[in-house]
Design a protein around this motif. Structure first.
Motif, PDB file in Angstrom:
ATOM      1  N   VAL A  62       0.904  -1.138   0.105  1.00  0.00           N
ATOM      2  CA  VAL A  62       0.068   0.060   0.097  1.00  0.00           C
ATOM      3  C   VAL A  62       1.051   1.122  -0.142  1.00  0.00           C
ATOM      4  O   VAL A  62       0.634   2.440  -0.642  1.00  0.00           O
ATOM      5  CB  VAL A  62      -0.939  -0.043   1.206  1.00  0.00           C
ATOM      6  N   SER A  63       2.086   1.121   0.581  1.00  0.00           N
ATOM      7  CA  SER A  63       3.031   2.319   0.799  1.00  0.00           C
ATOM      8  C   SER A  63       3.540   2.684  -0.455  1.00  0.00           C
ATOM      9  O   SER A  63       3.797   3.606  -1.020  1.00  0.00           O
ATOM     10  CB  SER A  63       4.131   2.154   1.853  1.00  0.00           C
ATOM     11  N   PHE A  64       3.937   1.364  -1.289  1.00  0.00           N
ATOM     12  CA  PHE A  64       4.246   1.714  -2.572  1.00  0.00           C
ATOM     13  C   PHE A  64       3.462   2.165  -3.457  1.00  0.00           C
ATOM     14  O   PHE A  64       3.758   3.052  -4.309  1.00  0.00           O
ATOM     15  CB  PHE A  64       4.789   0.255  -3.039  1.00  0.00           C
ATOM     16  N   ALA A  65       2.005   1.716  -3.473  1.00  0.00           N
ATOM     17  CA  ALA A  65       1.154   2.307  -4.309  1.00  0.00           C
ATOM     18  C   ALA A  65       0.943   3.802  -4.298  1.00  0.00           C
ATOM     19  O   ALA A  65       0.623   4.450  -5.226  1.00  0.00           O
ATOM     20  CB  ALA A  65      -0.069   1.522  -4.300  1.00  0.00           C
ATOM     21  N   ALA A  66       0.843   4.220  -2.971  1.00  0.00           N
ATOM     22  CA  ALA A  66       0.755   5.642  -2.528  1.00  0.00           C
ATOM     23  C   ALA A  66       1.856   6.432  -3.300  1.00  0.00           C
ATOM     24  O   ALA A  66       1.729   7.330  -3.670  1.00  0.00           O
ATOM     25  CB  ALA A  66       0.616   5.620  -0.857  1.00  0.00           C
TER      26      ALA A  66
ATOM     27  N   LEU B 269      11.784  -0.025  -2.977  1.00  0.00           N
ATOM     28  CA  LEU B 269      10.701   0.202  -1.853  1.00  0.00           C
ATOM     29  C   LEU B 269      10.223  -0.894  -0.936  1.00  0.00           C
ATOM     30  O   LEU B 269      10.255  -0.909   0.270  1.00  0.00           O
ATOM     31  CB  LEU B 269       9.502   1.104  -2.363  1.00  0.00           C
ATOM     32  N   VAL B 270       9.829  -2.027  -1.677  1.00  0.00           N
ATOM     33  CA  VAL B 270       9.541  -3.270  -0.865  1.00  0.00           C
ATOM     34  C   VAL B 270      10.703  -4.024  -0.109  1.00  0.00           C
ATOM     35  O   VAL B 270      10.645  -4.058   1.054  1.00  0.00           O
ATOM     36  CB  VAL B 270       8.870  -4.252  -1.724  1.00  0.00           C
ATOM     37  N   ALA B 271      11.689  -4.065  -0.778  1.00  0.00           N
ATOM     38  CA  ALA B 271      13.025  -4.667  -0.131  1.00  0.00           C
ATOM     39  C   ALA B 271      13.545  -3.624   0.962  1.00  0.00           C
ATOM     40  O   ALA B 271      14.102  -4.115   1.885  1.00  0.00           O
ATOM     41  CB  ALA B 271      14.155  -4.950  -1.209  1.00  0.00           C
ATOM     42  N   LEU B 272      13.759  -2.217   0.804  1.00  0.00           N
ATOM     43  CA  LEU B 272      14.265  -1.232   1.720  1.00  0.00           C
ATOM     44  C   LEU B 272      13.253  -1.190   2.569  1.00  0.00           C
ATOM     45  O   LEU B 272      13.515  -0.892   3.849  1.00  0.00           O
ATOM     46  CB  LEU B 272      14.705  -0.231   0.940  1.00  0.00           C
ATOM     47  N   GLY B 273      11.960  -0.888   2.269  1.00  0.00           N
ATOM     48  CA  GLY B 273      10.937  -0.427   3.053  1.00  0.00           C
ATOM     49  C   GLY B 273      10.437  -1.445   4.172  1.00  0.00           C
ATOM     50  O   GLY B 273      10.357  -1.207   5.389  1.00  0.00           O
ATOM     51  N   ILE B 274      10.799  -2.783   3.608  1.00  0.00           N
ATOM     52  CA  ILE B 274      10.429  -3.855   4.668  1.00  0.00           C
ATOM     53  C   ILE B 274      11.732  -3.769   5.794  1.00  0.00           C
ATOM     54  O   ILE B 274      11.286  -4.376   7.106  1.00  0.00           O
ATOM     55  CB  ILE B 274      10.475  -5.020   3.980  1.00  0.00           C
TER      56      ILE B 274
ATOM     57  N   VAL C  32      11.761   6.629  -4.831  1.00  0.00           N
ATOM     58  CA  VAL C  32      11.900   5.835  -3.665  1.00  0.00           C
ATOM     59  C   VAL C  32      12.546   6.766  -2.458  1.00  0.00           C
ATOM     60  O   VAL C  32      12.031   6.413  -1.333  1.00  0.00           O
ATOM     61  CB  VAL C  32      13.638   5.115  -4.126  1.00  0.00           C
ATOM     62  N   ALA C  33      13.096   7.947  -2.633  1.00  0.00           N
ATOM     63  CA  ALA C  33      13.190   8.935  -1.577  1.00  0.00           C
ATOM     64  C   ALA C  33      11.859   9.199  -0.760  1.00  0.00           C
ATOM     65  O   ALA C  33      11.669   9.027   0.129  1.00  0.00           O
ATOM     66  CB  ALA C  33      13.821  10.162  -2.137  1.00  0.00           C
ATOM     67  N   PHE C  34      10.717   9.680  -1.741  1.00  0.00           N
ATOM     68  CA  PHE C  34       9.517   9.830  -0.994  1.00  0.00           C
ATOM     69  C   PHE C  34       8.749   8.706  -0.433  1.00  0.00           C
ATOM     70  O   PHE C  34       8.442   8.663   0.732  1.00  0.00           O
ATOM     71  CB  PHE C  34       8.595  10.299  -2.100  1.00  0.00           C
ATOM     72  N   GLY C  35       9.074   7.395  -1.166  1.00  0.00           N
ATOM     73  CA  GLY C  35       8.572   6.344  -0.576  1.00  0.00           C
ATOM     74  C   GLY C  35       9.108   5.835   0.711  1.00  0.00           C
ATOM     75  O   GLY C  35       8.542   5.192   1.426  1.00  0.00           O
ATOM     76  N   VAL C  36      10.396   6.068   0.811  1.00  0.00           N
ATOM     77  CA  VAL C  36      11.057   5.677   2.158  1.00  0.00           C
ATOM     78  C   VAL C  36      10.714   6.529   3.137  1.00  0.00           C
ATOM     79  O   VAL C  36      10.468   5.982   4.451  1.00  0.00           O
ATOM     80  CB  VAL C  36      12.844   6.020   1.800  1.00  0.00           C
ATOM     81  N   LEU C  37      10.370   7.695   2.806  1.00  0.00           N
ATOM     82  CA  LEU C  37       9.972   8.838   3.870  1.00  0.00           C
ATOM     83  C   LEU C  37       8.381   8.359   4.413  1.00  0.00           C
ATOM     84  O   LEU C  37       8.046   8.260   5.726  1.00  0.00           O
ATOM     85  CB  LEU C  37       9.708  10.040   3.362  1.00  0.00           C
ATOM     86  N   VAL C  38       7.557   7.838   3.276  1.00  0.00           N
ATOM     87  CA  VAL C  38       6.276   7.422   3.690  1.00  0.00           C
ATOM     88  C   VAL C  38       6.558   6.059   4.659  1.00  0.00           C
ATOM     89  O   VAL C  38       5.587   6.102   5.520  1.00  0.00           O
ATOM     90  CB  VAL C  38       5.600   7.093   2.371  1.00  0.00           C
ATOM     91  N   ASP C  39       7.322   5.153   4.390  1.00  0.00           N
ATOM     92  CA  ASP C  39       7.692   4.031   4.883  1.00  0.00           C
ATOM     93  C   ASP C  39       7.976   4.332   6.355  1.00  0.00           C
ATOM     94  O   ASP C  39       7.403   3.760   7.361  1.00  0.00           O
ATOM     95  CB  ASP C  39       8.556   3.072   4.465  1.00  0.00           C
ATOM     96  N   THR C  40       8.961   5.250   6.609  1.00  0.00           N
ATOM     97  CA  THR C  40       9.341   5.675   7.952  1.00  0.00           C
ATOM     98  C   THR C  40       8.545   6.328   8.692  1.00  0.00           C
ATOM     99  O   THR C  40       8.437   5.943  10.029  1.00  0.00           O
ATOM    100  CB  THR C  40      10.879   6.385   7.763  1.00  0.00           C
TER     101      THR C  40
ATOM    102  N   GLY D  82      15.745   5.955   7.847  1.00  0.00           N
ATOM    103  CA  GLY D  82      14.812   6.465   6.673  1.00  0.00           C
ATOM    104  C   GLY D  82      15.256   7.698   6.163  1.00  0.00           C
ATOM    105  O   GLY D  82      15.447   8.080   4.958  1.00  0.00           O
ATOM    106  N   LEU D  83      15.677   8.806   7.052  1.00  0.00           N
ATOM    107  CA  LEU D  83      15.948  10.053   6.424  1.00  0.00           C
ATOM    108  C   LEU D  83      17.468  10.104   5.589  1.00  0.00           C
ATOM    109  O   LEU D  83      17.521  10.663   4.613  1.00  0.00           O
ATOM    110  CB  LEU D  83      16.338  11.094   7.463  1.00  0.00           C
TER     111      LEU D  83
END
Length: 768
Positions: free
Chosen positions: A585-589, A619-624, A687-695, A662-663
């Motif tokens: 869901v985070s990736f889709a957003a 995003l999935v590999a790093l966000g997880i 990826v930068a925006f997605g990592v912030l969303v994940d974090t 994350g930052l």
């Protein structure tokens, strides 16, 4: 008999002092030596790196096979450049004479490999083109730059010249990647350093962490360089840039987690050696799980058809391996050598109290966040989910079906400008024909299919006996070249095949040209199903088709593999499913918001089909990763304090370090935006925006709140799910019991034994 002090390391006392000094010293020296050898290879990447189209092509595609056959037909592996001359009022006879004379000087320039064609004037008389063959070697960009420098002084006054064609675009692409070694690293390291200074409030610790990242990168580059030299892996500018960023970001993330554990251990242990081993044991599990997840996700790219995707998998995985090794060997050795001085001026003192992470006396941002989740978990996760789903609606307008070659480079491109001039004065596909390879016995039927198509301007066959290397083909067959009455040249054959060149009516990188080539393939297959169609347009088609295939194939594979890893790590089913769904869901957003930004802020012409794939893998590999850091600590705390209390404690303990990580990772990927390549700029933002969303949203609010709302069932069907009830009064909220006990004390009562156990747990398992 002497009784050892509470913090005396009896087990560690068996390790001789000289070995405690020698072991970290040897590790530091080994890393210094390897980095010293690998450092100079930053300047040698071009020796093993290729940015030509073949390095991005799918291995089995028609366009790839045609590209491999082209040198056999022409007898040369030269890459053509097209020099375009233009005078808006029309070229004069003197202009054409000067250009003709200049072709002799051009033929003597470095890298020119073969005969330079005479100038070919356009029908409107305002432009002329000259074909210049360049050797296909690592100096192509330098040689094209030399041609451009020559033209700046030799072009007649009032005439504008451009260098375009395959050689021109390749040179511009190489030049765009030229900032990878310098600008990209400088921007990434500067951003990380500033963040680390703010996080640690120490001048020395950020240097040690960055040194760890850079040493890991140097050794990774050394290994990758030699593997590329031996042909074991492919390296291009795109893969190189991602490798640099990935290693710096991952190594810094792993280092942050280790530093937090080490700082925590220094408060409880006087011995630096003992604190080091405690930190290694505490950090090893989450870090190895994180690195393993990223590596497995990246290796899934080996299922790709597209060479550029397939090349990234092993290269980036090697980078992650050395990021992990540096964080778990070099950094502990450096911190062991510096001890508490590394944290100066805010040194962790032995015996100092840890801040309370939950309860009425807890302070700080993450204690407040934990309090919000305790009070309203369902509202928080529902609101977060709705916000993410709204952002995901932008995916519907994402245009990820490929972009013209001329739009790959952001900013100025001489080749792009020259291509536009060609389209204005010559047939749109001039200089970049479609190449058709088929049986010599079917030459005329193939030519008829081409000539009868509205998207084809003219047809020629490769013929070595012709001065220009080709001979025109009409409905009447191969036409003579040269003096009237001379016989038509014999077409060149390779293994019984001939090569036709079809000049398209539309620019080679246009949608109309792609439609023409797709239609031609369908019609030519009716003549012979072994006919191959290649050329610039076919390369774009085959690359886009392979990217779409890769995206549809690899994304499900990555999801399944990561889900299995999480199940093994957490020994549960429900929690891993929640984590994977949250990241999806985070990736889709992230992709949806990026689509809005690309269209309405940056005005990008579209996106490569590989952009969503790369964004997903990273995003999935790093966000997880951040969920792994969180949930491994939650599981650890749950075993002592119960699920709901474990969730709050795990969030409060890891909040600072994961947010910092994350930052750092977002900053390093954002640095890719300094390279003026459309693909990298889009990956950088996603990826930068997605990592912030994940974090900041998924790991901080969504996952903890949803897990808290579900309770101990998240550990189903593991043993922890069944035994959690016996840990702390089932799923009752221990923090609420603490508050009730405080009220009882205020009324003159005594704290219960259960209450004392909770506070003892706070002291024994503190936050960093």
């Amino acid at each position: 008999m002497k009784v050892p002090a509470p913090n005396d390391d009896r087990k560690g006392g068996r390790v001789p002092r000289w070995l405690r000094i020698l072991l970290p010293a040897v590790l530091i020296v080994v890393w210094l030596a390897l980095a010293g050898v690998g450092g100079p290879y930053f300047g040698r990447v071009s020796e093993v790196s290729s940015n030509d189209q073949a390095s991005y092509l799918p291995a089995s595609a028609d366009a790839t096979q045609v590209a491999n056959l082209q040198a056999k037909f022409s007898g040369s592996d030269a890459v053509p450049a097209i020099v375009v001359y233009e005078r808006s009022s029309g070229l004069t006879k003197d202009d054409l004479a000067a250009i003709t004379d200049d072709t002799k000087d051009i033929a003597d320039l470095p890298g020119v490999h073969g005969d330079v064609s005479p100038p070919i004037a356009s029908k409107d008389g305002k432009a002329a083109e000259v074909f210049v063959p360049f050797a296909d070697d690592s100096d192509l960009d330098t040689n094209v730059a030399g041609l451009r420098d020559h033209l700046s002084t030799s072009t007649p006054d009032g005439v504008t010249s451009y260098v375009t064609g395959p050689a021109g675009f390749t040179a511009d692409l190489v030049a765009a990647f030229g900032g990878i070694d310098g600008i990209l690293l400088a921007v990434a390291l500067a951003a990380v350093f500033l963040i680390l200074v703010v996080v640690y409030r120490s001048p020395l610790l950020p240097i040690l962490v960055l040194a760890t990242s850079m040493f890991g990168l140097c050794v990774a580059l050394l290994v990758v360089w030699w593997l590329a030299k031996w042909g074991a892996v492919q390296l291009n500018g795109q893969v190189q840039g991602i490798l640099f960023i990935l290693v710096i970001g991952a190594a810094t993330d792993y280092s942050l987690l280790y530093v937090s554990r080490y700082r925590e251990a220094l408060r409880d242990e006087q011995s630096r050696w003992r604190a080091t081993w405690i930190a290694i044991r505490g950090a090893f599990g989450p870090i190895v799980a994180s690195a393993g997840t990223v590596i497995v996700g990246l290796l899934c790219l080996l299922f790709s058809d597209l060479n550029s995707n397939k090349a990234l998998g092993p290269v980036a995985s090697i980078g992650i391996v050395f990021a992990f090794l540096a964080a778990m060997t070099l950094l502990p050795s450096l911190l062991l050598a510096f001890g508490r001085a590394a944290f100066w001026p805010v040194r962790p003192k032995f015996g100092s109290e840890h801040p309370q992470v939950v309860g009425p006396h807890a302070k700080g941002l993450w204690a407040r966040v934990a309090g919000w989740i305790r009070r309203a978990p369902r509202i928080i996760w529902v609101v977060c989910t709705i916000a993410l789903l709204l952002g995901a609606t932008g995916v519907l307008q994402l245009k990820a079906d490929g972009v013209p070659q001329s739009d790959l480079i952001l900013g100025h491109s001489d080749a792009r400008d020259g291509q536009q001039v060609l389209a204005d004065h010559f047939p749109g596909g001039s200089g970049s024909p479609a190449l058709v390879v088929g049986p010599a016995s079917e030459l005329q039927p193939m030519a008829d299919v081409l000539l009868n198509h509205d998207g084809v301007s003219s047809v020629a066959v490769v013929a070595k006996d012709s001065p220009s290397g080709t001979a025109p083909v009409t409905a009447d067959g191969v036409q003579p070249v040269g003096a009237p009455g001379s016989p038509p040249p014999e077409p060149t054959t390779v293994d019984g095949d001939v090569m036709l060149q079809a000049t398209l009516s539309d620019p080679a990188d246009s949608d109309a040209a792609e439609a023409t080539v797709r239609s031609l393939r369908t019609d030519l297959y009716k003549v012979d199903d072994g006919i191959l169609v290649g050329g610039v347009t076919a390369v774009a088609i085959d690359s886009n088709d392979a990217s779409i295939h890769d995206r549809n194939t690899i994304i499900p594979i990555v999801l399944v593999v990561i889900l299995l890893i999480l199940m093994l790590l957490l020994r549960a089913i429900l929690a891993p499913v929640i984590l994977v769904l949250s990241v999806v869901v985070s990736f889709a957003a992230s992709l949806g918001v990026s689509a809005y930004v690309f269209d309405h802020v940056f005005g990008f012409p579209g996106a490569d089909p590989a952009v969503p794939l790369y964004g997903f893998v990273f995003l999935v590999a790093l966000g997880i990763d951040y969920n792994i850091f969180l949930m491994t600590r939650v599981r650890e705390e749950t075993q002592l304090h119960g699920t709901r209390q474990g969730i709050l404690r795990g969030l409060a303990v890891t909040g600072g370090v994961i947010t910092s990580a994350g930052l750092v990772l977002a900053s390093t990927f954002a640095a890719l935006g300094v390279i003026p390549i459309l693909f990298l700029a889009q990956i950088a933002f996603i990826v930068a925006f997605g990592v912030l969303v994940d974090t900041l949203i998924v790991r901080s609010l969504l996952v903890p709140a949803l897990s808290y709302d579900i309770g101990r069932a998240i550990w189903w069907p593991s043993k922890l799910w069944r035994t959690d009830a016996a840990i702390l009064a089932s799923d009752s909220d221990p923090e609420r019991l603490v508050e009730e006990q405080i009220d009882a004390i205020g009324a003159g009562g005594r704290p219960s034994h259960h209450h004392e156990h909770l506070h003892q747990g706070d002291r024994e398992h503190p936050a960093p």
